[in-house]
Every structure is written in structure tokens, then in C-alpha cells.
Write a protein that holds these residues in place. Sequence first.
Motif, PDB file in Angstrom:
ATOM      1  N   ALA A 150      -0.194  -3.470  -6.222  1.00 26.28           N
ATOM      2  CA  ALA A 150       0.920  -4.340  -5.753  1.00 26.28           C
ATOM      3  C   ALA A 150      -0.039  -5.364  -5.507  1.00 26.28           C
ATOM      4  O   ALA A 150       0.441  -6.735  -4.566  1.00 26.28           O
ATOM      5  N   GLY A 197       4.085 -12.564  -7.472  1.00 25.96           N
ATOM      6  CA  GLY A 197       4.899 -11.886  -8.879  1.00 25.96           C
ATOM      7  C   GLY A 197       4.705 -12.127  -9.637  1.00 25.96           C
ATOM      8  O   GLY A 197       4.071 -13.062 -10.081  1.00 25.96           O
ATOM      9  N   CYS A 213      -0.253  -7.447 -11.623  1.00 23.67           N
ATOM     10  CA  CYS A 213       0.266  -7.259 -10.352  1.00 23.67           C
ATOM     11  C   CYS A 213      -0.363  -5.833  -9.992  1.00 23.67           C
ATOM     12  O   CYS A 213      -0.414  -5.715  -9.460  1.00 23.67           O
ATOM     13  N   ARG A 231       6.126  -8.500  -5.328  1.00 26.07           N
ATOM     14  CA  ARG A 231       4.704  -8.038  -4.987  1.00 26.07           C
ATOM     15  C   ARG A 231       4.658  -8.898  -3.651  1.00 26.07           C
ATOM     16  O   ARG A 231       4.538 -10.161  -3.643  1.00 26.07           O
ATOM     17  N   ARG A 266       5.795  -3.527  -4.274  1.00 24.77           N
ATOM     18  CA  ARG A 266       5.730  -3.967  -5.590  1.00 24.77           C
ATOM     19  C   ARG A 266       7.581  -3.615  -5.960  1.00 24.77           C
ATOM     20  O   ARG A 266       7.980  -2.671  -5.805  1.00 24.77           O
TER      21      ARG A 266
END
Length: 974
Positions: free
Chosen positions: A64, A724, A22, A651, A641
Motif C-alpha cells: 500500500a 492509487g 502500489c 491506497r 490498499r
Amino acid sequence: MMQETVLCRSLRQVFAGGAYACCALGVLALTAPARAQEAATGNQIMPRVEITGSSIKRIAREGALPVQVLTAAEIKQSGATSATELIQMQPSMQGFVPSSSSVNGGGAGVTTAALHSLPSKYTLVLLDGQRMAPSALGSSQGGGYAVNIESIPLEAVERVEILADGASALYGSDAIAGVVNFILKKDLTKGEMYATYGQPKKNGGSWSSAGITKGWGDLEKDRWNILASYSHEEEERLTALQRDFSARGAFFRFGSGGRQYYFDQRTGNTEPANITFNVRPRGSADTVETSGVAINPYLTANGNCGSPLAGPQGTQCRFNYGATVEDIPGSHRDSGLLKGTLKLNDTTSLWGELVLSSYSMTAQFAPSAQPMGVNTTDRFPQLYARYVQPYLDANNLENPSGEATLGYRSVLIGGRADEYTTEARHFAAGIDGNNFGWSWNASLILSKTKLKDIAAGGYSDYDKLAALVASGAYDPVTGVGADQLRGALVNGTVFSTTDSKLNTLHAAAQHDMVGLPGGMSIVSLGGDYSKTRYQTAYHPTILSGSGYSTQPASSNYPVGGSYGQVPFDAKRDNWGVFTEMLLPVTKTLEATLAGRYDSYGKTDSGYIFERLADASGVRQRLPGGEIGNDFSSATYKLSARWTPLDAVLLRASYGTGFKAPNINDIAGSPTFFGSTAGSYACPFPGSRGCQVGQAQYDLLTGPNGASGDDGLQPEKSKQWTIGGRVEPLAGLSLGLDLWNVRIRNQVLSAGVPEQVGFANPQAYQRLFVNPYPDPAGYTTIGYILAPINGGVANYRGVDWDFSYRYKTRIGDLRAGWTGTYMLKQDYTTTAGGEVQSDLGRFGPDNAVVFRVQSHLNLSLVTGKLTNTLTANYRSGYHDQAYPLDTAIFAVNPDGGIGDSVAFDGLRTASYTTFDWQGKYDFGAFALTAGIKNLFDRDPPLTLQNAGGGNQLGYDARYSDPRGRSFYITGNYRF
């Protein structure tokens, strides 16, 4: 002040395993040294670093966007020996140009990266965050430009960051699919040297490499650092005859659905040569239509075709070209890096880097195939008198045009070979600083690539060949005297020289703004200005017969070569400005806003010609000037995020993209482009250009230099990602991202695919030149591949990355599973046209998009010994279909070849291979041994005959033909 949480620390450990994450580590727009944060507590504080996909230096846990990081350790663990091999083995990569495409597939020594099955022109490749001079891609590779990643020295690379999300809002045009950023080594004071040797179990395809890297000067203590790196790599060629699955070439028997068939894609260009011409009964009225006949005098006289590579089909001989090609071209590379940094003071540094690379690939394919005109006057009249006229007399026929076509191939002097050389020079220098709360940088980038195509075998001088025929020393119909042709070889001739230049000025800065509940907000802003120029010069024999005033007075040309070309010289300037804001809304929620404005000037072409030919049939050159349209666009990207729990990160992002048409889609001239990949029935029966039976026709390629609505328009895209990462257990990390890209006004450099045009000739009549005078002096039909804005393209899929780490009694066990599942891929070839797709099938653009690609690896670290087992998976697909009267034939009861049949296509099986690697670290010295394709699995059978190189029996774009291979590597640190 932000502090590292347990999740952040575990995510950094995931990064060390090369996972999709991420957040990402990297170098991109800002290259100043990272600032350390002072901490009043005893908690571990994270420094700000720089991220691919953002212009802001940020806390390492932030971000993100889905970025995959390939560390130096993982690069070694992959067993990859080049940047090409490393990138093209990643599950997120589809649609790239492999080295096999240089075997008469238009690759011309170039290999590329391509994310998520979008053509290579949509993936931006950077070197230390900087753009590099690109190479032009053939229409079968999606057209446009892309960086030749063969010119990137893998030994000099510290890590690779792959942003699998659109990034036009930061980088501008070309980043619709994402970004691949090669981060070079820096700030080293020690040295390392290595050597590798690899050998397949079977002959052919061995490889070796060696290199050394050394640094001097401690940047903190001495305030300077210099780093130098050099490497040399070689790869031995692998021929089709060295592997059973490709040795059969274009003619073999196979089974499908409980029935037996013959695949016969042999061509009518052979030695002994076929002769085709149109006839009608002698004395017929002028209104009586002619019909085509094909003869092979050698076959008639001897009952065979004189070679194991040629066989009879009716009254003709057909040549098995696929058995004469290379599966892997031979190559060698020398490359080096020189990099220096000087700290002027505590806040300002100067830096510079120079990357040099010399790459050579020699690709061999079938002996020269050249249809040539024969007539009663100035083109081999002796052959007409010796073979055509007796046939006419014996059958009381006449040939009203007095013309015939010789289906010729110079078999006995060997296959055609092109040495493609790439000399790349990338120089960058800049200054980084921190003053008055601003972190800033400025840089100058001078990037240049020179590509040459040098004749290395098989091509002959037409004038010398014609002189041999006229003297009676050589008969191309029967092949008698073929050894005399060796004196006509043009080996060493530089067919073409291409110079690509990209010069860029870049400046950027960032500053803290205001404190928000989640921390300090940051703004960055910057801009760049670039000048691009692309030039191609040709040997006079390659310019021959173009129909433009740049053609020489002589009509001589290389037999089997791509003559009839026109010089190319075009340039364009562009500039862009961008801004980005990082907003820590709360302790758990962060948003990023980015925007960019780009402006591209019109293309300045040095070669512009009259639209119509003059009385002599030549199109005269006009003064150079601006053509096409100018383009400008604003793009943006929003990303966020959210970490509701320490073990959960979510995210999402949404953005727009922009791509200006490439200058080679705008500038240039329509030129002869060789023959169609497939063989077709005449699209317009009764035409003077019809060939006999299933035959190859001529291709023409050209730009669209019109302005206004008639000219090419910029491509626009919208893309989003949602995903995510969760860590439900200690050591277990699960990441998943759903992504989507939609492109409008997609520029299709190859125009309407030849299969589509020939299947619907009336619908695409505007794309045919009927009849067309081939530069070799015979009459045929031409099909134009011209760039168009092709409507809409859609791409959607899921990327996943799961990793697990567990300490056992015998060592540290690590597992990783990465992959891509394609949910959607479709496109139209005209605005509002029929929706086409390559997903899970061989599509109309000659490509396959695999539903699933994945890597599963298990590693066990026991003290100084590491063992790794990797499974590589690629799903099956529906192979190329063949209509009636093409390449599929029934098998007669006696085992002979029967009538042509329609065939819906094979179900090509999935492909799974396993690799093993063992490494023992002795301290300063480490020894690595490995086996690729552990169980020696052959590539799956396919019947494709277009889209890549000339390899048949398997698709060389999607599998490695070497089979089980062994390698050993030694590394020494000093």
C-alpha cells in the motif's frame, strides 16, 4: 490461496519500467529466501518477496506504499555513472548535497539523497536494507548526518528502491521523508564486464568507468554462491573559465525588465591587498567616534589593480573570485563487493557481504582569502609603518586603536584545493531460517567511513609568509615577491581526519497468524541495537587560535584555511523494537499496521570545556561525559490498499515519525566558521568590529549541549499519503499519489540564516558577538549559527507515474512520464515565528524548491535495437533579491558601473534538456551510445551567491554545466 490477477501481472510489468507502484519488490528487514506457494490449480502463482517499506515478506501484488523501483536495465538506460548521478536525477529528489557544494560550499566530498525537498538528514539510505555509517553535513546542507552515496558502487547494485513515504514506524529515526534502498547483486553464476567513456562537446568534464562482476556456485545445486565485483570511475574537473555562463564569475552585466544592471559580488580580499582601518581627526577627544576608511596603495600608485581578475571600486580593489573556481570537481573511485551465501540445510542459510570503496574528490576554488590583522607592534608593523601611517600623516588623522585589517589574497600561487578522500568499509553477516512456521533472521553490521581533508594547493603557512614579509622578500600589499610564497605552500598536509562508525545488531521474525476472508494474516516483530561514534582530529595548525586548551602553543595557521577548530569525539547508543501486521480483510481490501519504539541515550562527549575562559583567555578542558537529553518515542503507521476492480487500485497511509537530534548538534564547541557568504553593511554602526562598506563578517558555529527544556528536543512528524493506480486500457497504467509531511520541533542545525540575522540585527542581537577577535588578529563582528528547534515545517505534493506500452509494426513503443508537483513547502526559524518558504523562489535558507520536476521518456525497441529519448524538466523560480547597497548596480550612460540599486530578483527560467540513447544487443555483447543535453542548453542565469559552492552565474546545485556530452558503453556477458 492468493492468485495473480491480470492487474497484478500488469503491475509487475510496470515495475519492470521503474514506475512508482502500489507495491514494490525488494530486500529489507527479512532476507530469507522467498517461499514458493503450492498451487492446486493451473493459475500462475506468485512467490512471496520482500518489500522496502515493510518487514513482511508478501505476495508481489500486495502493498500500500508508493515505491519506485529502478531496475538494472533502467540504471543503464539512465546513462548515470555513479549512485549520486542516478539518485539526484530522480524527480522526487530535491534538497540534496551535490558534488559542486564541495567547492567551498561545505560539501567536503559528500553527496546525498533527499526526498521531496526535505533536508538530507530526513532520508534514510540503506545498503541491502542495512544502515551505513553516515557523514556529517554542513549547516548550509541542513546539518545532521547522511550517508555519502559516493561511497556506494553502482556497478554492484542490482536495483534501487525508493520509498517516497515516511517510514519511522519500521526504520526508526531518519526516515521521515522516506527510504532509498540500494539492493546489491546476489546469486549470480555468470559474469559481466563493462567500460564507459564520456566527453562533453567543449573541454573539461569528461568521465570514464570500467568494471567486472562474476559469480560462482549455484545456490540450489551447490548450496553455496560467491559473488565478486570491482569497478573504477574517473571524472575530469570542469573549471568556471571553461563555460561562458560561469566564466564571468562575480562581475557581469545583465538585463531584467528592460533595464541593464551590473552584478558585482567581488570581494575585498585581493592581491594587491586593501587596507581598512578606523580614523578620526588627529587630536580628537576620546569621545569622538571613528569612521572607517579603505585604501589600496597599489591602485593609488598605478591606477589599476594589476590583474584581469581584480578591478577598482572606489578606493579599493575587488577580486572576482567566482571566475577562479571549479564547476565540477575532479574525482576518482575504486570500489568492490564480495558476497557469499551458504545453505546449511533446506531451511537455514548463512550469508556475508563486504563492500569496500575508496573515493577521492579534489575541489579547487579561489586563491586563499585571508583578512589579517596589522598593528604597530607584533603583526606586520612594517606594513603599518609603510602604508597606514603615511596616510594618517598626509590627512592629519589618527587611528586610536593602532590596528588595521589587511584584505589579503595569495593570487599568484593559485587557487585553494582540497582533496577529500572517503574510505568506506561495510561488513554484514547473518543467518536466515525457517523453523516451526517462523521465518527469522539475525545479522551483525559493522560499518565504517574515514574521511580526510588534505591540502592540495593554494594554502600557505602563515609563519613562513610572515617571515617573508619581515625580511622584505614579499609585500602582500603590492604583490611584489609573491613567487617566494611557493615555498610556504602546505600541500599534502592532512587538515582533518574523521572516523564514523555504526555497529548494529538486528533480529526479526514473522509468522502466519489466522486466515481472514482475504487470505492469511501475517505478523512480524523485531529489534535492533546500534552504537554510533563520530570523531574528528585536526592538524595542529587547524587547531590554532581556537581559544580552547586544545590549541597548540604556536599561533601558526594555514592562510585561507578553516583554523580555530576543536577536536570532536562523541558517541551514542540506541535501540528499537518494532512489529507489523498484514491483515487481508477481504479479497480486495488489505490493511497493514506497524508500530515501533525507539530509545536514544544521552550523547557522550569526549571534549567538554569550561563555559568561561581563564585569565589567559583560554577555555580549559573538563573530563568527558554525558550531555544533552535522552530521547524516546513510539511511532505507528496505518496503511491500506483496495482493489474494487481488476483495473483499479486505491491506497492510503497515515503515520507518525520521530527523529532524535544528531550528536553533532549536541556535542562540540562553538568555533570559528569562516566568513559570511554575503557581504553586509555593519549591523551595529559605530562598533569597533565594523568593516568598511559592504563586507564579509565572521561566522561561528556550535552545538546546543544543554539538557532539559533548554536542550534540543526530538523532532516529531505526521505524514499521510493517498493515491492509487488505474489501467483503463491495455498497456496504459496511470499512478498518482498525494502526500503530506508536517514536522514539529524541527532542528535547524544552521540556526537562523545569516541573511535573516543581518537584515534584523536588533531582533537577533543575541546571535552576534560584537566585537569579535578573529583568530587572524583583527577585530570584526561574529554571527553564531547554533542549532535550534525551529517550530514547524510543512511539505505537500503530488507524485505521478504514467506509462504506456504499445506494439507497432516497427517495434515495441514504450512511454513513461514521472514527476513531482510541489503544493506546499514552508517552515519557521523559531517557534511561533514568521512562516518562510522556498517554494518557487530562492528562500531565506539559500535554497530553492521547484514547483515541478519531471522526466518524460519514449523508447522504441526494434529487434535488438533500442532507442530512447528523455526530456528532463525543472520549473522556473524567483531568484535571490538584493537590497540597496549590496551587489546590484545601475549602468551609467557611458556603460560604466553606477550607483547601487535595490533589485527584486530575476525570474529564473525553467530548464528543459533532452537526452538520447541507442543500444544494440549483439547477444553476449551490447553496445550503447548516448548524448546528454542533446540541444546543448546552458543552465539558466541566476544571481545567487550562497547555499551551494562558489559557482556564480548559474546555480550548480540544480543544473549540469557540462553541456552537450557524448558517451559510449560496451557490456560483455560471459
